[in-house]
Design an enzyme around this catalytic site. Structure first.
Site, mmCIF file in Angstrom:
data_model
loop_
_atom_site.group_PDB
_atom_site.id
_atom_site.type_symbol
_atom_site.label_atom_id
_atom_site.label_comp_id
_atom_site.label_asym_id
_atom_site.label_seq_id
_atom_site.Cartn_x
_atom_site.Cartn_y
_atom_site.Cartn_z
ATOM 1 N N ASP A 137 0.866 -1.178 0.000
ATOM 2 C CA ASP A 137 0.000 0.000 0.000
ATOM 3 C C ASP A 137 0.907 1.235 0.000
ATOM 4 O OD1 ASP A 137 -3.123 0.572 1.723
ATOM 5 O OD2 ASP A 137 -1.924 1.988 0.538
ATOM 6 N N ASP A 188 -2.614 5.060 -2.546
ATOM 7 C CA ASP A 188 -3.553 5.758 -1.669
ATOM 8 C C ASP A 188 -3.952 7.126 -2.243
ATOM 9 O OD1 ASP A 188 -4.764 5.758 1.061
ATOM 10 O OD2 ASP A 188 -3.551 7.552 1.276
ATOM 11 N N GLU A 203 -6.549 3.970 -5.395
ATOM 12 C CA GLU A 203 -7.703 4.348 -4.581
ATOM 13 C C GLU A 203 -8.105 5.748 -4.991
ATOM 14 O OE1 GLU A 203 -7.387 5.983 -0.839
ATOM 15 O OE2 GLU A 203 -9.163 5.059 0.004
ATOM 16 N N HIS A 241 -10.555 -1.152 5.150
ATOM 17 C CA HIS A 241 -10.260 -0.653 6.501
ATOM 18 C C HIS A 241 -10.913 0.702 6.782
ATOM 19 C CE1 HIS A 241 -7.542 1.249 3.781
ATOM 20 N NE2 HIS A 241 -7.254 2.145 4.694
ATOM 21 N N ASP A 242 -11.572 1.252 5.747
ATOM 22 C CA ASP A 242 -12.237 2.565 5.915
ATOM 23 C C ASP A 242 -13.754 2.441 5.910
ATOM 24 O OD1 ASP A 242 -9.911 4.226 3.648
ATOM 25 O OD2 ASP A 242 -9.790 3.913 5.811
#
Ligand code: TEU
Length: 564
Positions: free
Chosen positions: A101, A202, A261, A334-335
């Site tokens: 990531d 990200d 993302e 995870h969000d």
């Protein structure tokens, strides 16, 4: 060979690990690389092809690692580079791939680059970040942070503000500076040389800001505004991505995967980002379907689910990338809150069926499915009861801002309970015992009390478990090219409870149908489906073949049929 050259990732399934909450091997209460190594057999049994690790780099952990202070090492919280090399070798040994990531839009304010940049207006790295003079003794514009408050922080030493779309400890990098792009590209090369197989990038569609950093349109009652039109899909983002893919992967042999993302990305933009001919990314994470139940102005204002709106959103993306580009498919990360609590039904009587039904709907679509840790078990939201239960800075900042503004603690907690990122960050539930088998120490986040019955140990070998259903869905994707390449046609799109679509290839057709509610429903399907054989159901005694056009669907009954 660039990632675009190989398309293995179109039939792959990716599993996301949030290392902090996955498995703790040294008893410090935090997940670590040793814990992941111990659990690779579980992931291999699930059948996933790729493992994506949320950031494990050195970080002050202000945003749980999405604030990186050294991109070429491992935070001691998780282990060492030597342990990372063991993990990578073990993953490859088992025929799986590893994706890192990469937090490309910003660093930690404790990264040496920023420490140099903030040291002086004349430091060579000053222009590696986004510094501006005050405007009328205030922030340079009205941009707000995703984590509440302004997106600018005043730096006393050099008398300027710096930009941070997230926390003040996450200063945005200036991607207009070729030296910044080169530095990020060198980091990617360093990890590829170490053997990793790709990157999740990200908020990568934030890296090019609008020229002049203009004010966002004002919203009455809001001093600061999240200026999506001013930094989402900005003027040079495609140029920067094509350059990065060319510089990093251009001359490299191997089978790689890249996913960006992209909060706020549109289907049309995603066609550009994922068009193989443009050499940018393999796929993107879009956010439309995971925003349908949130107020556009406030993600914590839960609007409830309108299934037709959710269906329309995902079908819009299926249509947009049907001929060019490629979809990622996800419910959780995870969000995001846990999907069985959000779009399903986490009442114990319907929990398993609805978790399997939602998995069936998503994994039957065209795209690469992503499974978030615990989703394969049907893990649910956590029963938060007070502000003290929340640790995510987004949640803490939101609670503080609401209580300061309106004093309405109940409303703040209600929003956090439904939508907080903390819901996805409680420890993985491995077993019914102490701390769900996550740690022998004191877990950094509370373990969901339902781990006593909702856990991997009770599902791993159970043929009717949520885990077993995910195994079957992953197996079908590996075995049936129609699930990877078949065209998708929505069926009964306006029905507020039934979710149905077909997948078609020249010689075969598949029907995916689910009842997304407790009430039984009788539905009519076309005569072409008579004789279709059941590939997968989620309830006991599902009829093996369709003998009539009329289906009697029980509550949360989901099925995949194959015709032809
Ligand atoms: O998230 C970016 C993003 O989508 C944010 O909107 C975030 O989801 C948050 O909920 C705002 O509403 C990425 C990471 O996935 C997230 O964990 C980080 O906090 C963020 O970027 C900053 O790096």
């Amino acid at each position: 060979m660039t990632p675009q050259d190989a398309t293995w990732w179109k039939s792959a399934v990716v599993y996301q690990i949030y290392p902090r909450s996955f498995a703790d091997s040294n008893g410090d209460g935090f997940g670590d690389l040793g814990g992941i190594i111990e659990r690779l057999g579980y992931l291999q049994a699930l059948g996933v092809d790729v493992i994506w690790l949320s950031p494990i780099y050195p970080s002050p952990q202000a945003d749980n690692g999405y604030d990186v202070s050294d991109y070429r090492d491992i935070d001691p919280l998780f282990g060492t580079l030597a342990e990372f090399d063991v993990l990578l070798a073990e993953i490859h040994e088992r025929g799986m791939k590893l994706v890192m990531d990469l937090v490309v839009n910003h660093t930690s304010d404790e990264h040496p680059w920023f420490i140099e940049s903030r040291s002086s207006r004349h430091n060579p790295k000053r222009d590696w970040y986004i510094w501006r003079d005050s405007r009328a003794a205030a922030e340079p514009n009205n941009w707000g942070s995703f984590f509440s408050g302004p997106a600018w922080t005043w730096d006393q030493v050099t008398g300027q503000y710096y930009l941070h779309l997230f926390d003040r400890k996450q200063p945005d990098l200036n991607w207009e500076n070729p030296a910044v792009r080169k530095a990020m590209q060198d980091i990617m090369v360093w990890w590829l040389d170490r053997g990793v197989d790709g990157f999740r990038m990200d908020v990568v569609n934030f890296i090019s800001k609008a020229r002049g950093l203009p004010d966002a349109p004002t919203i009455p009652g809001h001093q600061f505004v999240i200026a999506v039109d001013e930094f989402v899909d900005g003027p040079h983002v495609h140029e920067y991505l094509a350059e990065t893919t060319r510089e990093v992967f251009g001359s490299r042999d191997g089978q790689f995967i890249t996913v960006g993302e992209m909060p706020g990305v549109t289907p049309d933009q995603a066609r550009l980002y994922t068009d193989p001919a443009r050499g940018e990314l393999n796929m993107v994470f879009q956010f439309e379907h995971v925003s349908v139940d949130q107020s556009p102005a406030n993600k914590f204002e839960y609007l409830g689910l309108d299934l037709v709106v959710l269906k329309e959103s995902l079908y819009r993306w299926q249509g947009a990338l049907a001929d060019i580009g490629w979809n990622s498919l996800y419910w959780e990360n995870h969000d995001q809150p846990r999907v069985v609590s959000r779009f399903g039904d986490d009442d114990p009587d319907y929990w398993a069926a609805s978790a399997k039904a939602l998995a069936t709907i998503l994994h039957g679509m065209r795209g690469t499915p992503f499974v978030y840790q615990g989703e394969e078990l049907g893990m649910t939201n956590y029963p938060f009861s007070s502000a003290r239960d929340h640790q995510d800075l987004e949640a803490v900042n939101y609670y503080t801002s609401v209580v300061e503004l309106s004093g309405d603690e109940i409303a703040a907690l209600a929003g956090l309970g439904a939508m907080s990122r903390d819901n996805a960050r409680t420890p993985m539930q491995w077993g019914p015992g102490h701390n769900a088998g996550f740690t022998s120490g004191e877990p950094w986040m509370p373990v969901n009390p339902n781990h006593t019955w909702l856990n991997a140990e009770s599902q791993f070998t159970a043929p009717d478990s949520v885990f077993a259903h995910y195994q079957e869905l992953i197996r079908l994707r590996h075995e049936l090219p129609i699930l990877v390449h078949g065209d998708l046609t929505p069926l009964m799109a306006a029905d507020p409870q039934i979710w149905a679509y077909s997948r078609r290839a020249p010689e075969s057709a598949i029907l995916v149908i689910a009842n997304c509610g407790r009430e039984p429903r009788a539905v009519d399907v076309g005569a072409e489906w008579i004789g279709a054989g059941l590939l997968l159901g989620n309830l006991p005694d599902t009829p093996g073949a369709l003998t009539s056009t009329s289906l009697q669907l029980a509550g949360w009954d989901a099925r995949i049929y194959a015709a032809g």
